[in-house]
Design a protein around this motif. Sequence first.
Motif, PDB file in Angstrom:
ATOM      1  N   SER A 179       4.625   5.004  37.419  1.00 13.01           N
ATOM      2  CA  SER A 179       4.878   5.657  35.913  1.00 13.01           C
ATOM      3  C   SER A 179       6.394   6.090  35.985  1.00 13.01           C
ATOM      4  O   SER A 179       7.039   6.226  36.875  1.00 13.01           O
ATOM      5  N   ALA A 181       8.856   8.470  32.986  1.00 16.71           N
ATOM      6  CA  ALA A 181       9.109   9.468  31.976  1.00 16.71           C
ATOM      7  C   ALA A 181      10.335   9.952  31.588  1.00 16.71           C
ATOM      8  O   ALA A 181      11.132  10.340  32.835  1.00 16.71           O
ATOM      9  N   VAL A 183      11.560  13.206  29.846  1.00 17.61           N
ATOM     10  CA  VAL A 183      10.848  14.230  29.181  1.00 17.61           C
ATOM     11  C   VAL A 183      12.016  15.299  28.706  1.00 17.61           C
ATOM     12  O   VAL A 183      12.580  15.880  29.707  1.00 17.61           O
ATOM     13  N   LEU A 192       7.025   7.696  27.689  1.00 18.70           N
ATOM     14  CA  LEU A 192       6.211   7.651  28.739  1.00 18.70           C
ATOM     15  C   LEU A 192       5.899   6.251  29.089  1.00 18.70           C
ATOM     16  O   LEU A 192       5.411   5.522  28.047  1.00 18.70           O
ATOM     17  N   THR A 195       0.994   6.031  33.564  1.00 20.81           N
ATOM     18  CA  THR A 195       0.148   7.165  33.766  1.00 20.81           C
ATOM     19  C   THR A 195       0.638   8.430  33.430  1.00 20.81           C
ATOM     20  O   THR A 195       1.841   8.538  33.961  1.00 20.81           O
ATOM     21  N   PRO A 196       0.255   9.605  32.842  1.00 19.05           N
ATOM     22  CA  PRO A 196       1.005  10.685  32.557  1.00 19.05           C
ATOM     23  C   PRO A 196       1.102  11.643  33.816  1.00 19.05           C
ATOM     24  O   PRO A 196       1.713  12.557  33.880  1.00 19.05           O
ATOM     25  N   GLU A 197      -0.055  11.429  34.857  1.00 16.79           N
ATOM     26  CA  GLU A 197      -0.094  12.635  35.631  1.00 16.79           C
ATOM     27  C   GLU A 197       1.226  12.857  36.839  1.00 16.79           C
ATOM     28  O   GLU A 197       1.476  13.776  36.840  1.00 16.79           O
ATOM     29  N   ALA A 199       4.502  12.466  35.682  1.00 18.53           N
ATOM     30  CA  ALA A 199       5.285  13.086  34.932  1.00 18.53           C
ATOM     31  C   ALA A 199       4.800  14.787  34.630  1.00 18.53           C
ATOM     32  O   ALA A 199       5.504  15.483  34.735  1.00 18.53           O
ATOM     33  N   GLU A 200       3.692  14.848  34.689  1.00 14.24           N
ATOM     34  CA  GLU A 200       3.008  16.200  34.547  1.00 14.24           C
ATOM     35  C   GLU A 200       3.476  17.036  35.839  1.00 14.24           C
ATOM     36  O   GLU A 200       3.863  18.049  35.847  1.00 14.24           O
TER      37      GLU A 200
END
Length: 292
Positions: A179, A181, A183, A192, A195-197, A199-200
């Motif tokens: 992943s 990103a 932000v 992104l 997968t977003p996880e 980055a979170e």
Amino acid sequence: MAIPSDYDPARLESDFLSGKNPLAYIPLCNALRKQKKYSRALEICHRGLAGDPESVAGRVIYARLLGDSGRYQDALAEIQRVENKAPDALGLMVEKAKCLIHLRRIEEARATLDELDKRNPFDPQVQMLETQYRQVKGQQQESNQRQSRSSGHRRLKLRNQEILDRILAEMRSLADIISCAVVPIRAGDPALHGTPEPAECAYEFYKEAMEACGELDCGGVEIGLIETENSQLIVLVRREHLVSFSMRPTANFGKVLYRLQMAVSRLLPGPKGRIDLEETRDQDENETLVEE
């Protein structure tokens, strides 16, 4: 000592969703906030306020959750909506000062902090906000000086998606990317890949690290690394952007890190590890300026 069942998040959620206790959304949201489940807490709070729209306590926790999620403009709107109903609420003033600092509305933030200083100057939250305020004001002065020095440079506008695409193009041959990103820390839409996880996770790491830096009065975050058995997550902070880069473990980590730092520094020039306050009034929220 056992925690009373009334404060158990599962019990609170059951009572709220079943309609047994419509006001249970407030302690439930506080419990979810402590667990850093901000998205779920916002969802619950929104539903609770639909049936309890005039609740000052509900609006305050909603504003806090919006701030926790980085939505400072929305949080400030909620605060302004209810502050006339609770003008002496210190918690509300703390949230207001926090939002104004992050939104770079320095003069308004100073006025709110002055009032907090009069009421409770030794409160740890007030002291931390004072540290953040000094840091941000110093950055503003530095940015004005940089802007003056570089005003003659020709600049190229890049959108977040374009920055992400350039990073991916440079790094694909070096790493097995899970992943990536780009932000925006202040405002705008993230770009992104994957997968977003991760980055979170990177954003949560940044927020907690910045709070710790504020408490210690020791500057800001430049770089972070989170390693697990199956992945390596690099977090870089440049200007008003956070770059999250997650990959499969590699023996060439040093080379990957070096190349990633060089790419990000070219695409997002400027000071590292803190919110940069350079004002570009005609700049789109999803664009960054790169010297050509």
